[in-house]
Design a protein around this motif. Structure first.
Motif, PDB file in Angstrom:
ATOM      1  N   GLY A 112       0.751  -1.096  -0.183  1.00 23.42           N
ATOM      2  CA  GLY A 112      -0.149  -0.016  -0.104  1.00 23.42           C
ATOM      3  C   GLY A 112       0.425   1.355  -0.237  1.00 23.42           C
ATOM      4  O   GLY A 112       0.215   2.343   0.189  1.00 23.42           O
ATOM      5  N   CYS A 113       2.157   1.107  -0.225  1.00 21.48           N
ATOM      6  CA  CYS A 113       3.145   2.398  -0.102  1.00 21.48           C
ATOM      7  C   CYS A 113       2.683   3.185  -2.012  1.00 21.48           C
ATOM      8  O   CYS A 113       2.176   2.136  -2.652  1.00 21.48           O
ATOM      9  CB  CYS A 113       4.767   2.002   0.019  1.00 21.48           C
ATOM     10  N   MET A 114       3.470   3.987  -1.843  1.00 21.37           N
ATOM     11  CA  MET A 114       3.329   4.729  -3.279  1.00 21.37           C
ATOM     12  C   MET A 114       4.964   5.669  -3.204  1.00 21.37           C
ATOM     13  O   MET A 114       4.947   6.033  -2.367  1.00 21.37           O
ATOM     14  CB  MET A 114       2.672   5.643  -2.641  1.00 21.37           C
ATOM     15  N   THR A 115       5.767   4.458  -4.129  1.00 18.57           N
ATOM     16  CA  THR A 115       7.229   4.735  -4.018  1.00 18.57           C
ATOM     17  C   THR A 115       7.042   5.796  -5.219  1.00 18.57           C
ATOM     18  O   THR A 115       6.802   6.015  -6.539  1.00 18.57           O
ATOM     19  CB  THR A 115       7.606   3.926  -5.228  1.00 18.57           C
ATOM     20  N   ARG A 116       7.646   7.059  -5.105  1.00 15.60           N
ATOM     21  CA  ARG A 116       8.257   8.548  -5.497  1.00 15.60           C
ATOM     22  C   ARG A 116       9.560   8.317  -6.354  1.00 15.60           C
ATOM     23  O   ARG A 116       9.688   8.882  -7.787  1.00 15.60           O
ATOM     24  CB  ARG A 116       7.908   9.280  -4.760  1.00 15.60           C
ATOM     25  N   SER A 117      10.540   7.798  -5.510  1.00 11.93           N
ATOM     26  CA  SER A 117      11.999   7.850  -5.858  1.00 11.93           C
ATOM     27  C   SER A 117      12.570   7.283  -5.202  1.00 11.93           C
ATOM     28  O   SER A 117      12.760   6.497  -3.754  1.00 11.93           O
ATOM     29  CB  SER A 117      12.254   9.766  -5.531  1.00 11.93           C
ATOM     30  N   ILE A 118      12.821   6.290  -5.683  1.00  8.64           N
ATOM     31  CA  ILE A 118      14.432   5.451  -4.808  1.00  8.64           C
ATOM     32  C   ILE A 118      15.733   5.522  -5.141  1.00  8.64           C
ATOM     33  O   ILE A 118      16.024   5.745  -5.942  1.00  8.64           O
ATOM     34  CB  ILE A 118      13.590   4.324  -4.714  1.00  8.64           C
ATOM     35  N   ALA A 119      16.827   5.127  -4.173  1.00  5.82           N
ATOM     36  CA  ALA A 119      18.007   5.161  -4.193  1.00  5.82           C
ATOM     37  C   ALA A 119      18.144   3.472  -3.647  1.00  5.82           C
ATOM     38  O   ALA A 119      17.828   2.574  -3.554  1.00  5.82           O
ATOM     39  CB  ALA A 119      18.939   6.107  -3.174  1.00  5.82           C
ATOM     40  N   CYS A 120      19.350   3.046  -4.981  1.00  9.50           N
ATOM     41  CA  CYS A 120      20.096   1.843  -4.913  1.00  9.50           C
ATOM     42  C   CYS A 120      21.331   1.452  -4.820  1.00  9.50           C
ATOM     43  O   CYS A 120      22.036   2.595  -5.649  1.00  9.50           O
ATOM     44  CB  CYS A 120      19.021   0.875  -5.618  1.00  9.50           C
TER      45      CYS A 120
END
Length: 244
Positions: A112-120
């Motif tokens: 149910g989360c909403m990912t807008r940006s992501i760093a890996c």
């Protein structure tokens, strides 16, 4: 790209000292994510490790994310931002996942989360990818935290490699090299614990012997004798419940 601040470098040095002396998985992984969450503000953080049997990434630990919802999820090499970071062995920062062709939204669907940006950033040791540190919706706008995440991942990779080697040594210490079954050292250790926990209740031990085994070795040689032991061990293992 800006240089890391003195405080960030000192924090990484402290983390490196702590991680390289920690061999217990639970404390090791918790410490890694704790430091990432302190240094890199975000909505949630995760540590994914590579399954040595399949090469897929699995969620090992998360902060602010219900791990039970993604525990069974597996990412193939090149799948999702974490999968690409693992496959290409490079840190990645996707500022807007809506414009990312390889973003994988299954985690959002399950949690149910909403990912807008992501760093890996991948955990690499000896040219091999061990896992990925993932930061979702990070609260920064420049490249400095990505550099910091990569530095933490380097320390974490050393710690995870040490832990895996320690676990392998522990495993070899209680297993027979030929058959893969538990050895006498394990028997004595477990037997002592079972007696202590039995509270006077009876339990049983089963001893097996192979009839005329010496004759098999004398007739067909040691290699066939070893093969016989392996086949018997395999048969025993198939008859036992999973995890025995």
């Amino acid at each position: 790209m800006e240089k890391l601040t003195k405080s960030c470098l000192l924090s990484c040095m402290e983390l490196g000292k702590a991680l390289t002396s920690e061999l217990q998985p639970e404390r090791l992984f918790s410490r890694i994510l704790q430091k990432v969450s302190e240094l890199l503000p975000a909505e949630n953080w995760s540590l994914l490790l590579v399954d040595e049997n399949t090469g897929e990434l699995r969620f090992e630990l998360s902060v602010n994310l219900d791990l039970s919802l993604v525990r069974e999820l597996r990412l193939k090499p090149g799948q999702g931002v974490a999968g690409v970071a693992a496959l290409e062995q490079r840190a990645m920062f996707v500022r807007d996942v809506a414009g990312c062709d390889f973003f994988y939204d299954e985690v959002d669907k399950r949690t149910g989360c909403m990912t807008r940006s992501i760093a890996c950033s991948p955990l690499i040791s000896g040219g091999k990818t061990l896992g990925v540190l993932e930061v979702v919706n990070p609260k920064f706008s420049d490249d400095e935290p990505l550099l910091l995440l990569s530095l933490i991942a380097d320390y974490a990779a050393i710690a995870v490699e040490n832990m895996l080697r320690y676990r392998e040594i522990q495993n070899l210490a209680v297993h027979d090299d030929l058959t893969g079954l538990y050895n006498t050292r394990y028997l004595y250790r477990e037997l002592s614990e079972m007696i202590g926990k039995s509270d006077g209740r009876p339990f049983s031990l089963v001893f097996l012997d192979i009839d005329n085994f010496k004759q098999v070795v004398d007739t067909y040689g040691h290699l066939k004798g070893s093969q016989t032991l392996q086949e018997v061990a395999s048969t025993i293992r198939k008859l036992l419940p999973d995890g025995s």
